[in-house]
Design a protein around this motif. Structure first.
Motif, mmCIF file in Angstrom:
data_model
loop_
_atom_site.group_PDB
_atom_site.id
_atom_site.type_symbol
_atom_site.label_atom_id
_atom_site.label_comp_id
_atom_site.label_asym_id
_atom_site.label_seq_id
_atom_site.Cartn_x
_atom_site.Cartn_y
_atom_site.Cartn_z
ATOM 1 N N UNK A 15 0.833 -1.203 0.000
ATOM 2 C CA UNK A 15 0.000 0.000 0.000
ATOM 3 C C UNK A 15 0.871 1.258 0.000
ATOM 4 N N UNK A 16 1.961 1.240 0.759
ATOM 5 C CA UNK A 16 2.877 2.389 0.761
ATOM 6 C C UNK A 16 3.418 2.640 -0.652
ATOM 7 N N UNK A 17 3.860 1.570 -1.314
ATOM 8 C CA UNK A 17 4.425 1.719 -2.664
ATOM 9 C C UNK A 17 3.402 2.317 -3.615
ATOM 10 N N UNK A 18 2.148 1.843 -3.527
ATOM 11 C CA UNK A 18 1.098 2.388 -4.391
ATOM 12 C C UNK A 18 0.805 3.835 -4.042
ATOM 13 N N UNK A 19 0.811 4.158 -2.747
ATOM 14 C CA UNK A 19 0.546 5.543 -2.330
ATOM 15 C C UNK A 19 1.649 6.480 -2.794
ATOM 16 N N UNK A 20 2.908 6.042 -2.712
ATOM 17 C CA UNK A 20 4.010 6.879 -3.225
ATOM 18 C C UNK A 20 3.821 7.124 -4.725
ATOM 19 N N UNK A 21 3.415 6.083 -5.439
ATOM 20 C CA UNK A 21 3.195 6.219 -6.882
ATOM 21 C C UNK A 21 2.071 7.216 -7.176
ATOM 22 N N UNK A 22 0.968 7.076 -6.452
ATOM 23 C CA UNK A 22 -0.155 7.983 -6.674
ATOM 24 C C UNK A 22 0.192 9.419 -6.276
ATOM 25 N N UNK A 23 0.917 9.573 -5.184
ATOM 26 C CA UNK A 23 1.271 10.934 -4.756
ATOM 27 C C UNK A 23 2.176 11.608 -5.777
ATOM 28 N N UNK A 24 3.124 10.850 -6.313
ATOM 29 C CA UNK A 24 4.008 11.401 -7.332
ATOM 30 C C UNK A 24 3.221 11.826 -8.563
#
Length: 304
Positions: A15-24
């Motif tokens: 979930x963290x990895x996906x959130x970093x991707x979405x935030x970027x």
């Protein structure tokens, strides 16, 4: 997603990895890569600003659509009228692809889920023992990971009422990481129950009660100020952050708060290098995008 205890460390890292991707993507103005027109129902039987609106923003950013209810009395739903929560679930089964529920009663999200044929996300249920707010904890842990480089090894000072649902879920989430220490500054009446302390100890989470807030801040990477469940409660002076209290804190100490805030977090701290609570609130959108994306992917919705 009813409880943070359903998730493993691996789940959180994904979930963290996906959130970093979405935030970027959000920061760069890039379109988000979800081609679903999934309908997300936000069923809020308690007031909410950040949880409800960030879930709705997350769904819209992903290309989904929103059904929103924030006044159960006007909508004749749940316990506010003649319709049971179970019947509300049965009705919404035909309206939405996923339901985000907030309710004042502990265990309501789990009860709702027994009658739901679509995925249910607990947006906060009740107060006191057994209450939870799992997606708040995911965004809190994501923010700690972002600020500290990792949740592993972090020392977190929790300042305020430990009986709140955001704290219950946060401590359970922290226990999934290694070598985490919690310094708890709270009133005698809002301490954890002995059963809760034992459960966290079994999972390797060290919870230490402290009397001296200034000393705790010198030891901490994060202070998680959460005020009191009752907004009319008079918070003691030694449980309030202020420039004087922070004078001896570590320079890289960061302040988190689930908001809304009270006297425990004065606006005089907003411009300091310690303040990270509005950054934390903003993280609610990419984190909840990650949550919705994961849920819709797992149930076969058209997610790119």
């Amino acid at each position: 997603m009813i409880s943070i205890e359903q998730l493993t460390r691996s789940d959180l890292e994904e979930l963290f990895a996906a959130a970093y991707r979405h935030r970027s993507a959000l920061e760069s103005g890039e379109p988000c890569s979800m081609s679903s027109e999934a309908i997300v129902a936000t069923l809020f039987m308690q007031p909410s600003t950040r949880t409800r609106l960030s879930f709705e923003a997350a769904a819209l950013r992903l290309g989904g659509k929103i059904l929103s209810m924030s006044d159960p009395a006007a909508s004749r739903a749940g316990s506010e009228w003649k319709e049971s929560l179970a019947d509300t679930a049965r009705v919404l089964n035909g309206y939405a692809d996923v339901v985000v529920l907030r309710h004042p009663v502990v265990g309501s999200a789990a009860h709702y889920a027994t009658m739901s044929t679509v995925p249910v996300v607990n947006g906060g249920d009740g107060a006191g023992p057994g209450s939870e707010h799992p997606t708040q904890t995911i965004l809190d842990l994501f923010t700690i990971d972002d600020l500290c480089g990792s949740v592993d090894g972090a020392t977190v000072c929790v300042l305020g009422d430990l009986s709140q649902r955001c704290v219950h879920s946060l401590l359970a989430g922290l226990s999934l990481f290694s070598d985490v220490t919690v310094l708890a500054k709270t009133e005698e009446t809002t301490r954890l129950t002995e059963r809760e302390l034992q459960r966290h100890a079994r999972h390797g989470l060290k919870v230490e009660y402290v009397d001296d807030l200034a000393e705790a801040l010198r030891r901490s990477d994060i202070v998680y100020a959460c005020g009191h469940e009752d907004p009319t409660h008079e918070i003691p002076l030694d449980m309030r952050l202020d420039p004087r209290t922070l004078r001896g804190a570590r320079p890289d100490l960061r302040i988190l708060h689930p908001l809304p805030r009270g006297v425990e977090l004065p606006t005089s701290l907003d411009g300091t290098a310690h303040a990270a609570y509005f950054e934390q609130a903003a993280n609610g959108v990419p984190v909840r995008m990650a949550v919705l994306e994961r849920i819709l992917s797992s149930c076969g919705s058209a997610v790119a």
